[in-house]
Design an enzyme around this catalytic site. Structure first.
Site, PDB file in Angstrom:
ATOM      1  NE  ARG A 302      -3.962  -1.772   2.480  1.00  0.00           N
ATOM      2  CZ  ARG A 302      -4.048  -2.217   3.736  1.00  0.00           C
ATOM      3  NH1 ARG A 302      -3.441  -1.576   4.704  1.00  0.00           N
ATOM      4  NH2 ARG A 302      -4.752  -3.291   4.002  1.00  0.00           N
ATOM      5  NE  ARG A 306      -7.977   4.370   3.068  1.00  0.00           N
ATOM      6  CZ  ARG A 306      -8.711   3.802   4.015  1.00  0.00           C
ATOM      7  NH1 ARG A 306      -9.803   4.415   4.464  1.00  0.00           N
ATOM      8  NH2 ARG A 306      -8.364   2.640   4.532  1.00  0.00           N
ATOM      9  NE  ARG A 315     -11.424   5.877  -2.930  1.00  0.00           N
ATOM     10  CZ  ARG A 315     -12.728   6.071  -2.831  1.00  0.00           C
ATOM     11  NH1 ARG A 315     -13.296   7.064  -3.483  1.00  0.00           N
ATOM     12  NH2 ARG A 315     -13.477   5.260  -2.100  1.00  0.00           N
ATOM     13  CG  ASP A 351      -9.262  -4.318  -4.088  1.00  0.00           C
ATOM     14  OD1 ASP A 351      -8.818  -3.750  -3.061  1.00  0.00           O
ATOM     15  OD2 ASP A 351     -10.106  -5.232  -4.044  1.00  0.00           O
ATOM     16  CE1 TYR A 428     -12.703  -8.987   1.411  1.00  0.00           C
ATOM     17  CE2 TYR A 428     -10.662 -10.090   0.816  1.00  0.00           C
ATOM     18  CZ  TYR A 428     -11.325  -9.038   1.430  1.00  0.00           C
ATOM     19  OH  TYR A 428     -10.613  -8.061   2.072  1.00  0.00           O
TER      20      TYR A 428
END
Length: 623
Positions: A302, A306, A315, A351, A428
């Protein structure tokens, strides 16, 4: 079949590919008969009509047919479709239950779940050709004791000339559509191709041929043999198969032959060569090969995220899923991070989960909730609607991200591709989102080993195609993320995960470094190493030196600073980075990273300070 094909406008070339060979002596069948008449069998599952007739013929050599059939009538009998039903009726026996279409082992188990409690029951299964491990595992998971009754073997036809001619035609590219009408037919075609020394050509040509399967069992075998399945009729009947091939075949054939082998997800790992360039002499690639380098390389999971204002600015203009599907923006955020941080490798901005969309799962990144799958896989029947990732065409936005990122990087910086590991993707898909207990995942895993195998095999094949396509597009190395596998203990990992992770890694293009990364349970590290990978990713829950001993010094290691350390002051960051470097002891093969991704609250300056500290302290370290 020939008449059906010709009526649909095709040129037919039909060849027998298999025959049943009854066992000349079958003491197991006789033993089954005596157990049946003495009350030691509770349930009998008859899988084929031919097998049912062979079974009766073998038994009546040793006892009166009427005695055996009377005993059979007294127990619960389950027939897998119309053919064993017809065979039983010939003998005057009415079965207790008939399995509905498409008559696979999954429908057998569904029938049992609906009508026949099998816990503590002895279930005899008439096998056809070879054991059905999935059915046996499903019955045993339900508490049954399974007694297989083998009746015949599969073999090649007595006259193999027509089959050989068809196989050579496929190898020479003279076939547009291949129809497979049974699972073992697939095995025999490949077996005959080996005998003719044309197996590689057949496999390659079948990637451009429209491969039509009669039904789910045959499709599963094709996929297990790493062959594509392009269409399957609604009902498992010959006429429906030919009609589907006639209706959809021409368009499918044109599309398949237009796409490259990798673009349609069907290339073998040997069809792609790893990209060579200046990055090969950099510290990251040397460490991945466990070669001495002038410094310890560092990159961060990452590293574009963010915590960076540049990312937040982009974003704010789009949703996360839209960003992931915008190659230009994906390349921009990663290139910005690499330039800002000075790391030794880049990883594509993407992702784990969009890969699941073309497999039939409805994905949404809900505000404040993270990823949500609206049609989760909750029971064995749901597994059948998870489509094979036959083509990565729908994921070309990821390949374009690879191409644009590679083009924008300095030549000395390698680019990593990545994918979720089969277990994490399966979790998931089953949970429908994040989970603490993995209740649904473990329920399916423990209750139906056959369904679990089908799902994990499908995901493993898809991940392999996906990663090889990223390599073809320009990635120099790949990382497999098993972010959720730490919920398992070692025994469950070995049984339910290791074979599928290993299958992915063994399928990656030779010469391309693979990082195998998992989090949450250091007890899995030795098994993680056993599952494969040139480098084993390590989280912060174990010292790096202890982890490397568990992994083995024949592998590199990646890690393993706690991401929360980056919220400390620069002095503490330096001290903790030095601890990790000291534990690595200068041994070639260490790639510095966090034990997981950079947290959103992390100051950018702290990340830059870490990179500079590792470059300074990791320069020219030797054991």
């Amino acid at each position: 079949m020939a008449r059906l094909i010709e009526r649909a406008g095709g040129v037919a070339s039909v060849s027998p590919s298999m025959r049943e060979v009854a066992l000349a002596e079958n003491p197991d069948a006789v033993d089954f008969a005596y157990r049946l008449i003495s009350g030691q069998i509770d349930i009998v599952v008859l899988m084929t009509g031919v097998g049912t007739r062979h079974l009766v013929a073998q038994i009546e050599r040793h006892m009166a047919r009427e005695r055996f059939l009377a005993a059979l009538s007294d127990v619960t009998t389950i027939v897998r479709g119309p053919k064993p039903l017809a065979a039983l009726k010939e003998f005057g026996v009415e079965p207790t239950f008939r399995v509905p279409e498409p008559n696979t082992w999954r429908e057998v188990l569904a029938t049992i779940d609906a009508h026949v409690p099998v816990a503590n029951q002895i279930v005899a299964v008439q096998e056809y050709g070879q054991p059905n491990a999935s059915l046996t595992a499903g019955l045993e998971a339900r508490g049954a004791t399974v007694r297989p009754v083998k009746v015949y073997n599969w073999d090649l036809p007595e006259d193999t000339a027509p089959l050989a001619a068809n196989i050579r035609a496929i190898a020479e590219g003279a076939v547009d559509v291949a129809l497979f009408t049974s699972a073992h037919q697939v095995v025999n075609v490949l077996r005959m191709a080996e005998q003719l020394n044309v197996a590689p050509a057949v496999r390659q040509q079948l990637q451009g041929v429209v491969v039509a399967s009669i039904g789910p069992t045959t499709s599963e075998m094709l996929r297990e043999c790493e062959l594509p399945v392009d269409l399957e009729p609604t009902h498992s009947k010959m006429g429906q198969l030919v009609a589907a091939a006639a209706a959809r075949g021409p368009a499918l054939c044109e599309r398949k032959r237009r796409l490259s082998f990798v673009a349609n997800g069907a290339a073998s790992r040997d069809a792609v060569a790893p990209h060579r360039g200046p990055w090969d002499e950099g510290p990251f690639m040397k460490a991945a090969r466990r070669q001495p380098a002038d410094r310890v390389p560092i990159w961060l999971m990452r590293q574009a995220g963010r915590y960076m204002p540049e990312y937040r600015e982009i974003r704010a203009r789009t949703t996360f899923l839209e960003l992931c599907k915008n190659p230009a923006l994906c390349a921009e955020v990663m290139l910005t991070a690499v330039n800002r941080l000075g790391v030794d490798a880049a990883i594509i901005f993407a992702d784990l989960l969009p890969m699941l969309e073309p497999m039939g799962l409805e994905l949404e990144f809900a505000h404040g909730e993270g990823p949500v799958i609206h049609n989760p896989v909750r029971d064995p029947d749901d597994v059948d609607r998870v489509a094979e990732l036959e083509s990565i065409e729908s994921l070309d936005f990821v390949m374009e991200t690879v191409r644009l990122t590679r083009a924008g990087l300095p030549p000395a910086i390698p680019l990593l591709g990545f994918a979720g590991a089969p277990f994490t993707l399966a979790s998931y898909a089953i949970e429908g989102g994040a989970s603490r207990s993995y209740l649904h995942t473990k329920t399916l895993m423990y209750r139906d080993a056959g369904a679990w195998h089908a799902l994990m095999s499908r995901l493993a094949r898809g991940v392999t195609r996906y990663l090889n396509a990223q390599i073809e597009a320009g990635a120099q190395a790949v990382q497999l993320f098993d972010s959720w596998v730490g919920c398992l203990g070692p025994d469950d990992y070995r049984r339910f995960v290791l074979p599928y992770t290993r299958a992915v890694i063994e399928g990656i293009v030779p010469g391309v470094p693979v990082i195998n990364f998992a989090t949450g349970n250091p007890a899995l590290l030795s098994l993680l190493s056993e599952s494969g990978g040139d480098v084993i990713g390590v989280d912060w829950r174990i010292r790096l030196d202890d982890a490397w001993r568990m992994v083995g010094y024949d592998r590199g290691v990646q890690g393993n600073l706690d991401p929360l350390v980056l919220l400390a002051d620069h002095e503490e960051i330096h001290r903790r980075a030095r601890d990790v470097l000291d534990q690595a002891a200068g041994r070639p093969g260490h790639i510095f990273n966090l034990g997981h991704g950079v947290l959103p609250q992390t100051p950018v300056d702290n990340v830059v300070a870490l990179v500079e500290a590792v470059h300074e302290m990791g320069a020219s370290r030797r054991p």
